[in-house]
Write an enzyme that holds these catalytic residues in place. Structure first.
Site, PDB file in Angstrom:
ATOM      1  N   GLU A  90     -34.228  22.649  41.425  1.00  0.00           N
ATOM      2  CA  GLU A  90     -32.970  22.631  42.159  1.00  0.00           C
ATOM      3  C   GLU A  90     -32.984  23.466  43.433  1.00  0.00           C
ATOM      4  OE1 GLU A  90     -30.418  20.805  41.583  1.00  0.00           O
ATOM      5  OE2 GLU A  90     -31.027  19.960  39.663  1.00  0.00           O
ATOM      6  N   SER A 469       5.557  15.117 -15.912  1.00  0.00           N
ATOM      7  CA  SER A 469       5.728  16.208 -16.877  1.00  0.00           C
ATOM      8  C   SER A 469       5.189  17.543 -16.387  1.00  0.00           C
ATOM      9  CB  SER A 469       5.048  15.847 -18.203  1.00  0.00           C
ATOM     10  OG  SER A 469       5.720  14.773 -18.823  1.00  0.00           O
TER      11      SER A 469
END
Length: 818
Positions: A90, A469
């Site tokens: 770069e 229940s």
């Protein structure tokens, strides 16, 4: 000769004029642009976007949320060969130029002047790229380029070279949602930066130019060309020698997707955390690098996942084979490449692997798996697959493999407990499990369904189902608050209730359709007699019971204002039922379920530390707490008594918060005692295989077998399990809770309570024991075949003695029948 000197003089003057004009132009442009340049000092405080991370209490990664994969890394932790790879490709003169490489600029100007190109490569330094990444758009124009250059010069005056390189490496996009070199290393190679080879570092350095179209997964051939270019550049600038160049170029490309290493499968809990974070912080929650530590225990969560999946698959096998997921044609001569395409889109789910039947004979079938394996299934591996007819019926067992598997069938296979492959299928039933601490409400495990990938609906927290229940303990608690005792006799016999307003009649029934006559409440709980619960609720009053039940955290709208409440017709998610049972396990205190233990910023500062209200029976502060406080909803994500400290400052020292008492400790003890009896000799006795004496709980099965529950406690946990279908269709005859839900509870507890000492439930002050007649519930003076020991509140003993004295005076036997 004089003429030549004159030409040289004019050329010199022309050059000087051009230089002056250039400098004047540059100065004018700077004068025009400089005032609009942003303040680059903000780069010192920039906070790059990071995902929200979620871990268990013991540090295992559960999830990462956010559009970007990014793990910012300090430049000092970036290996030299990684930095060199980026610099070589770069900006080879990065450490030499002042932010703008004038050689590169001149080269770019020359190419523009003497070529037909509108855009030319080169000219942008790493510093310029940082300027563009943080402050500018990607628009291509001379104005933007000049602004970029001036910004680069300004950045270099404020920041050091290493600071600039660190920003570049952490900001750059590498494709596949990977931002920053550390995230790229993890995604493409599953490695940390310090584990990267030279070839791998060069490959990463090649990506930012073409992150989407040139990364090694999207376009591996192009990526290899770019990688070798980076290696050549590293050699040209002297970062590597010829031997290193040859060795790196010889390495093949081997990048492949590596998702973050999730160590604990808890997606339903992770989604609770994500939603809570979004509600509190907004969208910034997913980008600001928050780290959330949950209350989940990894051992318990793994046990919950396994228990839910195994039990749902067991249920599904009981009800038969529903056929392949799909059927496809397999042309003659096709091989693995074609078979793989046929399986595209069919992914593994909760351990169930997709498979294509490529051959099928009487004794075995050959299957090609989605991961490329080829396996054989014999008749024993498909023996269970009798055809499904409906929830109550299935056909005969297969006599040969082709009765089940044909060529072209796409099915599921899984490994059994011995590690052998067997036929399977995605279950047509769902389940949930939630385990929490009765002391604090901290959720230790939470599973909201068979597979989050298959269905994201969280049945542990979002469903509204009838508990059946398993709701009876709250009815009995209401009765004990009204003067009933475990020895109170109530009639188990047919009863009809008429509604004079509608003219309709209601005839509740027991599950077995039988009636056992007068019985003690303890026995009624152990045997789960519906008619006893209805009569008890009628005796104490529906409104009183509803008010009492709201103390357990049940919202009033979930409690029907009629006698059906006794049979569990309320609508509740499993986590609410677990919260209610925690009251019986902790001595009468209401705790708030929560899953977020701590939240830390990216810099490690703690911005939230959970401070849940605790039962804390032995705390000195307990006696100073008000006796009760109104119940209500609960915050699943953060303990209700705690709030974050506003803008994110560090939290202060921990404080003690006491949970409110909602029922008398003696009431809690009596119900606790009944629930332990349910396990010892009632509908929950399947839990006896755990060989612990501190277990208690209650089964729950609703009408037409639509829901199966088991809620209970043991050790340091309260756990609720549920099984049912999302469309509320029946599970099938015989699918009682003891068969459908209790095994899930037992399997979970077997692992979760391993090594956990048994818990003691000391008898509270004001509770006494007495011998009673098992048939009449009356006190007896000596032991005998019909005498049993029972717990009573002290005042209830006095009341029972008075009643017996009155009975003796009247010379008649009197029963406490309702």
């Amino acid at each position: 000769m004089p003429r030549l000197r004159r030409v040289a003089r004019w050329a010199l003057w022309l050059g000087l004029v051009l230089v002056v004009l250039g400098l004047a132009t540059a100065g004018a442009l700077y004068w025009l642009i400089a005032p609009r340049l942003p303040d680059v000092t903000v780069l010192r405080q920039v906070e790059l976007q990071e995902p929200l991370s979620v871990t268990s209490a013991d540090g295992k990664l559960i999830a990462l949320f956010g559009e970007m994969r990014r793990y910012p890394v300090a430049i000092g932790r970036v290996p030299e060969h990684v930095k060199q790879a980026f610099i070589a490709t770069e900006d080879a003169r990065f450490y030499e130029h002042p932010g703008v490489d004038w050689r590169g600029v001149a080269r770019a100007v020359w190419m523009l002047a003497f070529s037909d190109l509108d855009r030319v490569p080169g000219g942008s330094t790493i510093t310029q790229q940082v300027a563009r990444q943080f402050f500018l758009s990607t628009e291509y124009s001379y104005t933007r380029k000049l602004t970029e250059m001036f910004l680069a010069l300004k950045i270099e005056r404020e920041l050091g070279k290493d600071e600039i390189l660190e920003l570049y490496l952490n900001k750059s996009f590498f494709g596949n949602r990977a931002y920053g070199v550390a995230a790229a290393a993890e995604f493409y190679y599953g490695k940390r930066l310090d584990e990267l080879t030279l070839a791998e570092a060069a490959m990463l350095a090649s990506i930012p130019k073409f992150p989407s179209s040139g990364n090694p997964i999207t376009n591996p051939s192009r990526a290899m060309v770019r990688r070798n270019y980076v290696l050549d550049r590293m050699f040209e600038v002297g970062f590597i020698d010829a031997a290193e160049l040859r060795l790196a170029k010889a390495q093949p490309g081997h990048a492949h997707p590596n998702e973050p290493p999730v160590a604990l499968d808890a997606p339903y809990a992770a989604e609770l955390v994500r939603l809570a974070a979004l509600e509190r912080y907004g969208e910034a929650a997913l980008t600001s690098g928050l780290h959330v530590v949950t209350t989940l225990d990894s051992k318990a969560q793994e046990a919950a996942n396994l228990a839910v999946r195994r039990n749902l698959l067991d249920y599904d096998r009981r009800h038969g084979w529903r056929g392949p997921e799909a059927r496809v044609a397999i042309p003659e001569g096709d091989g693995p490449a074609q078979w793989q395409r046929l399986l595209t889109g069919t992914v593994p789910i909760a351990g169930l692997q997709p498979a294509l039947v490529t051959a099928s004979g009487p004794g075995s079938a050959t299957l090609y798996l989605g991961d490329g394996q080829v396996i054989e299934l014999d008749l024993e591996a498909v023996r269970w697959a009798a055809p499904y007819i409906d929830e109550n019926r299935r056909g005969g067992r297969p006599g040969k493999v082709p009765d089940v598997l044909d060529v072209g069938d796409i099915v599921r296979v899984a490994r059994d407990t011995q590690g052998d492959w067997t036929l399977s299928q995605l279950p047509d039933v769902q389940g949930a499990l939630v385990a929490l601490s009765p002391e604090t409400g901290a959720i230790r495990a939470l599973t909201g369904g068979f597979s989050f990938a298959l269905n994201k609906f969280n049945r542990a927290t979002q469903s509204q189902r009838n508990p059946g229940s398993s709701f009876k303990p709250f009815v009995y608690s209401s009765a004990f608050a009204r003067g009933f005792t475990p020895a109170s006799i109530v009639l188990d016999a047919p009863v009809v209730f008429h509604d004079r307003w509608t003219g309709k009649s209601w005839r509740p029934q027991n599950d077995d359709g039988k009636f056992d006559g007068p019985m003690r409440l303890r026995e009624a709980m152990v045997r789960s007699r519906n008619l006893v619960s209805v009569r008890v609720l009628d005796a104490v009053g529906v409104e009183f019971a509803r008010s009492h039940m709201q103390g357990f955290g049940f919202p009033p709208e979930s409690l029907p204002p009629n006698l059906s409440l006794a049979l569990g017709t309320s609508s509740l998610p499993p986590v609410a039922l677990a919260r209610g049972y925690a009251v019986f396990a902790n001595g009468g205190f209401l705790v708030d379920p929560y899953v977020v233990e701590q939240i830390r910023r990216r810099d490690g500062v703690v911005v939230h530390q959970s401070r849940p209200a605790r039962a804390c029976v032995l705390c000195p502060q307990r006696i100073e707490l008000e006796s009760s406080r109104g119940g209500g909803g609960f915050d699943l994500s953060v303990a209700g008594s705690q709030r974050l400290s506003g803008s994110g400052g560090e939290v202060g020292p921990p404080e003690l918060h006491l949970a409110p008492r909602v029922i008398d400790e003696r009431n809690a003890f009596l119900v606790n005692s009944l629930l332990r009896d349910v396990v010892r000799r009632g509908t929950g006795r399947g839990a006896l295989v755990l060989e612990r004496v501190d277990l208690g709980g209650k089964t729950g099965t609703t009408n037409d077998f639509r829901d199966a529950w088991f809620s209970g406690f043991g050790g340091d946990l309260v756990v609720t399990t549920w099984v049912g279908k999302d469309d509320f269709s029946p599970l099938g005859r015989g699918e009682f809770a003891s068969r459908a839900a209790l095994p899930m509870w037992v399997e979970f507890m077997r692992v979760a309570l391993e090594g956990v000492p048994e818990r003691e439930f000391p008898t509270p002050n004001g509770i006494v024991t007495a011998l009673i007649d098992r048939s009449t519930g009356m006190l007896v003076s000596g032991s005998g075949a019909d005498a049993v020991t029972e717990y009573f509140k002290a005042e209830d003993i006095s009341r029972l003695e008075t009643r017996m004295a009155d009975s003796a005076v009247n010379d008649e036997e009197e029963f406490d029948i309702f």
